[in-house]
Write a protein that holds these residues in place. Structure first.
Motif, PDB file in Angstrom:
ATOM      1  N   ALA A 287       0.831  -1.205   0.000  1.00  9.70           N
ATOM      2  CA  ALA A 287       0.000   0.000   0.000  1.00  9.70           C
ATOM      3  C   ALA A 287       0.866   1.256   0.000  1.00  9.70           C
ATOM      4  O   ALA A 287       1.848   1.354   0.729  1.00  9.70           O
ATOM      5  N   ASN A 288       0.509   2.204  -0.881  1.00  7.49           N
ATOM      6  CA  ASN A 288       1.177   3.503  -0.997  1.00  7.49           C
ATOM      7  C   ASN A 288       2.638   3.395  -1.436  1.00  7.49           C
ATOM      8  O   ASN A 288       3.400   4.349  -1.291  1.00  7.49           O
ATOM      9  N   SER A 289       3.043   2.224  -1.956  1.00  3.28           N
ATOM     10  CA  SER A 289       4.389   2.100  -2.505  1.00  3.28           C
ATOM     11  C   SER A 289       4.442   2.850  -3.832  1.00  3.28           C
ATOM     12  O   SER A 289       3.427   3.209  -4.419  1.00  3.28           O
ATOM     13  N   ALA A 290       5.671   3.107  -4.292  1.00  7.61           N
ATOM     14  CA  ALA A 290       5.823   3.832  -5.558  1.00  7.61           C
ATOM     15  C   ALA A 290       5.138   3.088  -6.702  1.00  7.61           C
ATOM     16  O   ALA A 290       4.527   3.709  -7.578  1.00  7.61           O
ATOM     17  N   LEU A 291       5.216   1.751  -6.685  1.00 11.20           N
ATOM     18  CA  LEU A 291       4.591   0.977  -7.747  1.00 11.20           C
ATOM     19  C   LEU A 291       3.075   1.073  -7.686  1.00 11.20           C
ATOM     20  O   LEU A 291       2.406   1.257  -8.705  1.00 11.20           O
ATOM     21  N   GLU A 292       2.507   0.990  -6.483  1.00 13.07           N
ATOM     22  CA  GLU A 292       1.042   1.088  -6.387  1.00 13.07           C
ATOM     23  C   GLU A 292       0.558   2.476  -6.785  1.00 13.07           C
ATOM     24  O   GLU A 292      -0.470   2.632  -7.450  1.00 13.07           O
ATOM     25  N   ILE A 293       1.311   3.515  -6.406  1.00 15.77           N
ATOM     26  CA  ILE A 293       0.927   4.882  -6.793  1.00 15.77           C
ATOM     27  C   ILE A 293       0.961   5.027  -8.312  1.00 15.77           C
ATOM     28  O   ILE A 293       0.061   5.639  -8.911  1.00 15.77           O
ATOM     29  N   SER A 294       1.967   4.442  -8.955  1.00 16.99           N
ATOM     30  CA  SER A 294       2.032   4.512 -10.415  1.00 16.99           C
ATOM     31  C   SER A 294       0.860   3.771 -11.047  1.00 16.99           C
ATOM     32  O   SER A 294       0.262   4.239 -12.018  1.00 16.99           O
ATOM     33  N   LEU A 295       0.510   2.602 -10.498  1.00 20.26           N
ATOM     34  CA  LEU A 295      -0.643   1.873 -11.016  1.00 20.26           C
ATOM     35  C   LEU A 295      -1.922   2.688 -10.865  1.00 20.26           C
ATOM     36  O   LEU A 295      -2.782   2.712 -11.752  1.00 20.26           O
ATOM     37  N   TYR A 296      -2.035   3.394  -9.729  1.00 23.73           N
ATOM     38  CA  TYR A 296      -3.200   4.243  -9.473  1.00 23.73           C
ATOM     39  C   TYR A 296      -3.280   5.369 -10.510  1.00 23.73           C
ATOM     40  O   TYR A 296      -4.346   5.625 -11.098  1.00 23.73           O
ATOM     41  N   ARG A 297      -2.151   6.014 -10.806  1.00 24.92           N
ATOM     42  CA  ARG A 297      -2.166   7.127 -11.752  1.00 24.92           C
ATOM     43  C   ARG A 297      -2.366   6.628 -13.180  1.00 24.92           C
ATOM     44  O   ARG A 297      -3.027   7.275 -13.989  1.00 24.92           O
ATOM     45  N   TYR A 298      -1.815   5.462 -13.503  1.00 24.01           N
ATOM     46  CA  TYR A 298      -2.081   4.870 -14.811  1.00 24.01           C
ATOM     47  C   TYR A 298      -3.584   4.601 -14.959  1.00 24.01           C
ATOM     48  O   TYR A 298      -4.160   4.767 -16.039  1.00 24.01           O
ATOM     49  N   GLY A 299      -4.232   4.136 -13.864  1.00 21.96           N
ATOM     50  CA  GLY A 299      -5.666   3.873 -13.912  1.00 21.96           C
ATOM     51  C   GLY A 299      -6.463   5.118 -14.254  1.00 21.96           C
ATOM     52  O   GLY A 299      -7.445   5.071 -14.999  1.00 21.96           O
ATOM     53  N   ILE A 300      -6.041   6.271 -13.705  1.00 18.29           N
ATOM     54  CA  ILE A 300      -6.729   7.531 -14.006  1.00 18.29           C
ATOM     55  C   ILE A 300      -6.590   7.849 -15.489  1.00 18.29           C
ATOM     56  O   ILE A 300      -7.563   8.226 -16.156  1.00 18.29           O
ATOM     57  N   LEU A 301      -5.391   7.666 -16.039  1.00 18.89           N
ATOM     58  CA  LEU A 301      -5.167   7.972 -17.452  1.00 18.89           C
ATOM     59  C   LEU A 301      -5.958   7.032 -18.355  1.00 18.89           C
ATOM     60  O   LEU A 301      -6.500   7.456 -19.376  1.00 18.89           O
ATOM     61  N   ILE A 302      -6.023   5.755 -17.999  1.00 23.46           N
ATOM     62  CA  ILE A 302      -6.774   4.803 -18.808  1.00 23.46           C
ATOM     63  C   ILE A 302      -8.256   5.164 -18.806  1.00 23.46           C
ATOM     64  O   ILE A 302      -8.945   5.048 -19.819  1.00 23.46           O
ATOM     65  N   TYR A 303      -8.750   5.641 -17.675  1.00 25.33           N
ATOM     66  CA  TYR A 303     -10.155   6.058 -17.587  1.00 25.33           C
ATOM     67  C   TYR A 303     -10.391   7.322 -18.408  1.00 25.33           C
ATOM     68  O   TYR A 303     -11.376   7.413 -19.156  1.00 25.33           O
ATOM     69  N   LEU A 304      -9.494   8.297 -18.308  1.00 24.21           N
ATOM     70  CA  LEU A 304      -9.712   9.591 -18.955  1.00 24.21           C
ATOM     71  C   LEU A 304      -9.384   9.568 -20.439  1.00 24.21           C
ATOM     72  O   LEU A 304     -10.034  10.257 -21.226  1.00 24.21           O
ATOM     73  N   LYS A 305      -8.354   8.805 -20.840  1.00 23.92           N
ATOM     74  CA  LYS A 305      -7.886   8.829 -22.226  1.00 23.92           C
ATOM     75  C   LYS A 305      -7.813   7.408 -22.777  1.00 23.92           C
ATOM     76  O   LYS A 305      -6.748   6.923 -23.146  1.00 23.92           O
ATOM     77  N   PRO A 306      -8.923   6.690 -22.851  1.00 18.57           N
ATOM     78  CA  PRO A 306      -8.844   5.289 -23.298  1.00 18.57           C
ATOM     79  C   PRO A 306      -8.337   5.131 -24.717  1.00 18.57           C
ATOM     80  O   PRO A 306      -7.715   4.139 -25.046  1.00 18.57           O
ATOM     81  N   ALA A 307      -8.574   6.127 -25.576  1.00 18.67           N
ATOM     82  CA  ALA A 307      -8.186   5.991 -26.981  1.00 18.67           C
ATOM     83  C   ALA A 307      -6.677   5.981 -27.172  1.00 18.67           C
ATOM     84  O   ALA A 307      -6.174   5.423 -28.141  1.00 18.67           O
ATOM     85  N   ILE A 308      -5.919   6.627 -26.265  1.00 19.62           N
ATOM     86  CA  ILE A 308      -4.464   6.704 -26.441  1.00 19.62           C
ATOM     87  C   ILE A 308      -3.738   6.079 -25.257  1.00 19.62           C
ATOM     88  O   ILE A 308      -2.586   6.402 -24.998  1.00 19.62           O
ATOM     89  N   ALA A 309      -4.412   5.226 -24.525  1.00 15.01           N
ATOM     90  CA  ALA A 309      -3.821   4.669 -23.298  1.00 15.01           C
ATOM     91  C   ALA A 309      -3.381   3.215 -23.457  1.00 15.01           C
ATOM     92  O   ALA A 309      -3.135   2.541 -22.469  1.00 15.01           O
ATOM     93  N   GLN A 310      -3.253   2.736 -24.707  1.00 14.86           N
ATOM     94  CA  GLN A 310      -2.905   1.338 -24.882  1.00 14.86           C
ATOM     95  C   GLN A 310      -1.562   1.005 -24.249  1.00 14.86           C
ATOM     96  O   GLN A 310      -1.388  -0.074 -23.681  1.00 14.86           O
ATOM     97  N   GLN A 311      -0.588   1.944 -24.323  1.00 15.59           N
ATOM     98  CA  GLN A 311       0.724   1.650 -23.755  1.00 15.59           C
ATOM     99  C   GLN A 311       0.660   1.480 -22.241  1.00 15.59           C
ATOM    100  O   GLN A 311       1.425   0.709 -21.655  1.00 15.59           O
ATOM    101  N   TYR A 312      -0.278   2.188 -21.598  1.00 12.41           N
ATOM    102  CA  TYR A 312      -0.417   2.034 -20.146  1.00 12.41           C
ATOM    103  C   TYR A 312      -1.030   0.669 -19.820  1.00 12.41           C
ATOM    104  O   TYR A 312      -0.620  -0.011 -18.867  1.00 12.41           O
TER     105      TYR A 312
END
Length: 723
Positions: free
Chosen positions: A122-147
């Motif tokens: 919990a709250n590790s750098a990896l989990e925080i990155s996964l959390y922020r990637y999740g926001i990008l995938i939700y907001l920009k699904p059309a260009i988020a394939q790399q995430y």
């Protein structure tokens, strides 16, 4: 099908109350059941950590115009240990920029081979990155394939699928809430129990809930303004320079040019975009430009080259000008080469002085002579170039090419031998009265053709009747005297040998060597294309065989969901033959009425580009039986992303589902016996934390299950010190 009251009873058993979220669906039990099952699968029973799920749900609810979700899930964070100030900080955090703040870079070392087996701390750098990637995938699904790709690489399919399912469920909740703005969050027990405490800890949280829509809108406007300003500055620099600036894709087509480049070519910007240099420059100039372009793209190393081009002067006259061109590869966000960018500066005055000092007039005259000769040769070879694209049938292509080559060179006979393993096979011949049989093998490095193949150099023999390098007696018996041959090669790979022959002594000609080499070069690509075409046909036949024999049902639809393919396994599952289903919609054949809403939602997701649309649902067979099927469906796209159809694989899992139901019943019976045994039943995990505390244990020891579940014996006085 269950009634709404039965479903609500199960919901209440799970939550202790029926959240207002489900109330609009009360009148439609099918919809209520669907919502509840999604909630169970993607939210309640989702193995992702509860705190991670609630934080992501609460933050993504900023983008739902109805406040129900953001307030309820913010309140759900309090029993998970977050204070009002922490919740406010979470919600006020601006979204990660795309692509500025979160350029795609590996979450962990790219040398990692196996996915993680446990969720990050919990709250590790990896989990925080996964959390922020999740926001990008939700907001920009059309260009988020790399995430999504990075998620899958790190987490493996288990956590990845649950994470994607959770984000899809959040979107469903937001759409449901916005379609039912009458949802009252005040009636939700999470709000009743925790909102007041959160607001007491952070009074500003109430103002945020009241105005978060406006805040999100301002964030979007700020990002758009910054992007527009950045683009305006870049455009001003590009248009303000006197250098020609351009951008091409990997196929050499122009994607962007500035006004200087457009004036250089004597066309408008709009006339240039989408064209390549062969459509804008003379053949020689286009070849010069394309050669360096391809070299830069192939090596990834920038180059500074001089290019002499015919351009339109201000007075509409044509002029040769020399440009010093800097070329470099253009890469996407993950470092893949996607094209070429260049800057060209006119150095004609400087080159003119150099030419004058070195008496370039004589050189220019020689160049003109060579260009004139090349023009004559190119005209003579035009027939070969036309033939190269006339057919993809290899044998027809070889025969027509040989006819054209004879006309170009003026020889009596010609032959093409193609490389096969470490030998040359006679593949076509013309002009020989007694031809060598097609398929005759010539050893590499032996004889006339073998020597050309080994040295990769042209070879001329004045008299084949006396030259020891001609070891094939059949050629001598045919009366062949002079021979000229060149290798067929592409990208330094030998394809075969082309040679022309005369029945009388014919003198050596460097021009004929040149013409034959050009003819070989143009023929080589056509031969490779024809060979590739034949290989492709074989692969297509093999693919059809694989689809027809695979044990899993396979079907293909056009973009309107009309069936265009249906394999035998699908016929075995549903009972319909391929002829019975072609051109029809699956809804009209194999979807029961009760499942049509669910299936229509899946079709909508696929039409919108959702690449992951697995489902398990009921289907009907031709003879009216209801079966349970597991589906994996995905859209089929053109390279430009346009959806052209859909493909699906299906498996009948009716027997498996029946077995699972029987197993569940057995589990419930076992649970009943455990709960009703007169003995206390207690189970610990490997860390001595309580996992099971039966009702009899509650009666004997006095502690309720919710008081001890998850705790170790050291956290409560289960055993007194004196014992």
């Amino acid at each position: 099908m269950r009634t709404s009251e039965q479903i609500k009873a199960e919901i209440k058993e799970q939550f202790g109350f029926v959240p207002p979220f489900f109330e609009p669906a009360t009148e439609t039990p099918e919809v209520l059941e669907n919502l509840w099952q999604q909630t169970m699968t993607a939210y309640i029973n989702n193995p992702l950590p509860a705190l991670f799920k609630e934080k992501l749900f609460a933050y993504l609810s900023r983008y739902c115009s109805v406040p129900y979700c953001i307030i309820c899930h913010s309140c759900a964070l309090r029993p998970l240990g977050m204070t009002g100030k922490q919740v406010l900080t979470l919600l006020q955090e601006p979204p990660p920029n795309m692509p500025g703040e979160l350029k795609v870079k590996p979450l962990v070392s790219s040398t990692q081979i196996e996915p993680l087996t446990d969720w990050p701390a919990a709250n590790s750098a990896l989990e925080i990155s996964l959390y922020r990637y999740g926001i990008l995938i939700y907001l920009k699904p059309a260009i988020a394939q790399q995430y999504r790709n990075e998620w899958l690489r790190i987490l493996g399919s288990f956590y990845y699928n649950h994470l994607i399912a959770f984000i899809a469920y959040v979107k469903t909740c937001h759409q449901w809430g916005e379609c039912h703005p009458e949802l009252v969050y005040e009636a939700d027990q999470r709000v009743q129990l925790h909102l007041a405490a959160l607001l007491q800890q952070a009074p500003a949280l109430g103002d945020f809930f009241a105005n978060y829509n406006e805040k999100v809108k301002r964030e979007y406007q700020k990002q758009e303004a910054e992007l527009q300003q950045s683009n305006s500055i870049l455009q001003a620099v590009i248009e303000g320079t006197t250098d020609a600036i351009f951008l091409k894709d990997s196929q050499g087509r122009y994607l962007m040019v500035n006004s200087t480049k457009a004036r250089l070519l004597g066309k408008s910007v709009e006339e240039i975009i989408g064209k390549d240099d062969t459509q804008l420059l003379s053949p020689g100039e286009a070849d010069q430009v394309i050669e360096t372009d391809r070299r830069v793209i192939a090596t990834g190393i920038s180059e500074i080259v001089e290019e002499v081009l015919t351009i339109n002067e201000a007075d509409k006259t044509l002029a040769m000008r020399t440009y010093l061109v800097t070329k470099d590869v253009c890469r996407d966000r993950v470092g893949n080469t996607i094209g070429l960018i260049g800057i060209a500066r006119d150095i004609t005055p400087r080159k003119r002085l150099e030419k004058e000092r070195s008496h370039l007039l004589e050189v220019q005259q020689q160049l003109i002579g060579r260009l004139q000769q090349q023009t004559i040769d190119l005209v003579a070879l035009s027939a070969v170039g036309t033939t190269a694209i006339s057919t993809l049938n290899l044998q027809q292509l070889l025969d027509v090419l040989l006819q054209c080559i004879l006309q170009v060179v003026g020889a009596d006979a010609a032959m093409i031998l193609l490389k096969e393993d470490n030998q040359l096979r006679v593949s076509a011949g013309i002009g020989i009265q007694k031809p060598i049989p097609i398929g005759f093998l010539v050893p590499m490095e032996q004889g006339f053709a073998g020597t050309i193949a080994a040295t990769r150099q042209p070879l001329y023999i004045e008299d084949a009747q006396t030259d020891s390098r001609v070891i094939n007696q059949a050629l001598k018996q045919m009366g062949i005297r002079s021979m000229l041959g060149v290798p067929l090669q592409h990208n330094n790979e030998l394809v075969g040998v082309l040679h022309v022959d005369w029945f009388s002594i014919h003198p050596f000609s460097s021009r004929e060597v040149y013409l034959l080499e050009i003819a070989a070069e143009r023929s080589c690509m056509a031969i490779l294309n024809a060979q590739l075409f034949e290989q492709t046909k074989q692969l297509q036949q093999r693919q059809k065989l694989q689809i027809d024999t695979m044990p899993i049902g396979y079907m293909v639809c056009d973009r309107f969901f009309h069936l265009t393919d249906w394999n035998p396994a699908a016929s075995n599952i549903f009972g319909f033959t391929k002829e019975e289903v072609l051109g029809k919609h699956p809804q009209d054949l194999i979807v029961p009425p009760a499942a049509k809403v669910q299936i229509e939602e899946i079709f909508q997701r696929l039409s919108q580009g959702d690449m992951t649309a697995p489902s398990v649902n009921e289907n009907i067979t031709k003879d009216g039986r209801t079966i349970i099927c597991e589906w994996y469906t995905t859209p089929l796209k053109n390279p430009d992303g346009t959806i052209i159809g859909f493909q699906g694989m299906v498996k009948d899992i009716t027997s498996r589902k029946i077995a699972e139901a029987e197993l569940q019943q057995a589990h419930q019976r076992l649970k009943f016996h455990v709960e009703n045994t007169p003995l206390a039943l207690i189970e610990w995990d490997s860390q001595f934390r309580i996992k099971i505390w039966s009702q009899q244990a509650e009666r004997i020891f006095g502690w309720k299950a919710e008081e001890v579940i998850g705790k170790s014996w050291q956290e409560w006085r289960y055993v007194y010190e004196e014992d």
